[in-house]
Design an enzyme around this catalytic site. Sequence first.
Site, PDB file in Angstrom:
ATOM      1  N   PRO A  69       0.812  -1.208   0.000  1.00  0.00           N
ATOM      2  CA  PRO A  69       0.000   0.000   0.000  1.00  0.00           C
ATOM      3  C   PRO A  69       0.853   1.270   0.000  1.00  0.00           C
ATOM      4  CG  PRO A  69       0.094  -0.922   2.202  1.00  0.00           C
ATOM      5  CD  PRO A  69       0.863  -1.865   1.319  1.00  0.00           C
ATOM      6  N   CYS A  90       2.212  28.585 -16.530  1.00  0.00           N
ATOM      7  CA  CYS A  90       1.718  28.852 -17.885  1.00  0.00           C
ATOM      8  C   CYS A  90       1.200  27.592 -18.552  1.00  0.00           C
ATOM      9  CB  CYS A  90       2.829  29.470 -18.709  1.00  0.00           C
ATOM     10  SG  CYS A  90       3.560  30.851 -17.851  1.00  0.00           S
TER      11      CYS A  90
HETATM   12  C1  PLP Z   1       2.277   2.277  -7.262  1.00  0.00           C
HETATM   13  C2  PLP Z   1       2.386   0.874  -6.828  1.00  0.00           C
HETATM   14  C3  PLP Z   1       1.895   0.487  -5.581  1.00  0.00           C
HETATM   15  C4  PLP Z   1       1.163   1.422  -4.635  1.00  0.00           C
HETATM   16  O1  PLP Z   1      -0.076   1.797  -5.081  1.00  0.00           O
HETATM   17  P1  PLP Z   1      -1.095   2.629  -4.118  1.00  0.00           P
HETATM   18  O2  PLP Z   1      -2.260   2.864  -4.967  1.00  0.00           O
HETATM   19  O3  PLP Z   1      -0.401   3.882  -3.732  1.00  0.00           O
HETATM   20  O4  PLP Z   1      -1.383   1.765  -2.949  1.00  0.00           O
HETATM   21  C5  PLP Z   1       2.093  -0.827  -5.190  1.00  0.00           C
HETATM   22  N1  PLP Z   1       2.721  -1.719  -5.988  1.00  0.00           N
HETATM   23  C6  PLP Z   1       3.202  -1.372  -7.195  1.00  0.00           C
HETATM   24  C7  PLP Z   1       3.902  -2.390  -8.004  1.00  0.00           C
HETATM   25  C8  PLP Z   1       3.051  -0.078  -7.659  1.00  0.00           C
HETATM   26  O5  PLP Z   1       3.504   0.251  -8.867  1.00  0.00           O
END
Ligand code: PLP
Length: 404
Positions: free
Chosen positions: A269, A338
């Site tokens: 997360p 801009c």
């Molecule tokens: C961006 C990403 C996350 C986190 O996603 P959230 O929406 O911020 O929880 C987790 N795993 C991977 C592989 C990602 O690219």
Amino acid sequence: MKYVNKNFFVEDIKASYLAEKFGTPLYCYSLNKLTNNIRNLKNNFKKIDPIICFSVKSNPNTNLLREINKQGLGADVVSIGELMKALKAGIKPKNIVFSGVGKTKVEIEYAIKKKILLINAESKNEILQIEKIARKYKTKVNVGIRLNPNTDAKTLSQISTGKKENKFGVSDKEFLTLVRYVKKSKNLNLKCLSVHIGSQILDSKPYEKMLKILDKIIKKTKFNFEYIDLGGGMGISYNNDKKTLNLDKYSNSIKKFLKKNKSKIILEPGRSIIGNTGILISKVIYNKEGHKKNFIILDAAMNDLMRPALYNAKHQIKPAIKNNSYTNKVYEFVGPICESTDKFGSYKKFQKLKENDLIIICDVGAYGVSLSSNYNLRPKPAEILIKKSKASVISKRQKLIEII
Ligand SMILES: *Cc1c(COP(=O)(O)O)cnc(C)c1O
């Protein structure tokens, strides 16, 4: 974060005081809120006892990473820079997973040397590259393979990653081929199946669908993965409706999934941990009368907070000090940059604002500073953290001299 009488407070400190002391635009985070989010997540997923790896790309501030580490979380990184930052913040290599479609040789070598938990590969050629480097160092590297489950996350198309037209992961057919290959490799240790279907997911159904797909493909592999990495994507509420992903429901579906599959779950997360912990305090430079609306020109712009311009994302805007005088004009909040996409939203009924008034842009803890830039040669804003009733700078305001 709430109003007490007319003033917006972060924990027990007035936003207007923070603006005066640290200047604007100013990113401000609450440690209490961060701690609550982590506790809440841990409680909701207790029944599946996952490894939780914070997605560093959502907010790579070293101080915040230290706090997150202290509370027992690992890291999910997507570049060598993030990997170095996570290590610098004290996160142990055995709690770090590395994702991303384009890891370079240098990045893979670094990750192997640091002995991180997993490299989650996203293509056949990446697997071959990892194997080649592992052979060179006469070692056996723990890898995961990222599956593209072809599942619609029902979120903004720009942040959806789990459909077959997206660049992420491999198809089920390719996945099976790669599993067979990695199982036989002397330099690769097949440890994990990983997925990540997108971000800001508010409905548990896409996750349920994804778990069913995983269930099927795992059966076909006849392989017992030590780890199943389900990625991140858990959505938060950006408006008044308070709708968030039902974590308990998601956690129950994972529990059901684990009855058939004996693996350790990894979660990655980002937004759900850091998103609502941060605000952006900004000052009104001008109130400019337009034809049918007034432009409220702020000292914060799309370079400071890119999400509205990039995804058409909405962040609530609130006054730092309420004055109970409503306008009958539409207010459109914009930055000085801009570009016509340099805007933060329109409000039909907002309180009257004049020059030097302060406003709060809410829920900017995730993908706020991490997406910021120096566009228009604007220095990056300062970041502060409220911890035990004290505000301290956790990232200095960039000086003009540094970018000129
Ligand atoms: C961006 C990403 C996350 C986190 O996603 P959230 O929406 O911020 O929880 C987790 N795993 C991977 C592989 C990602 O690219």
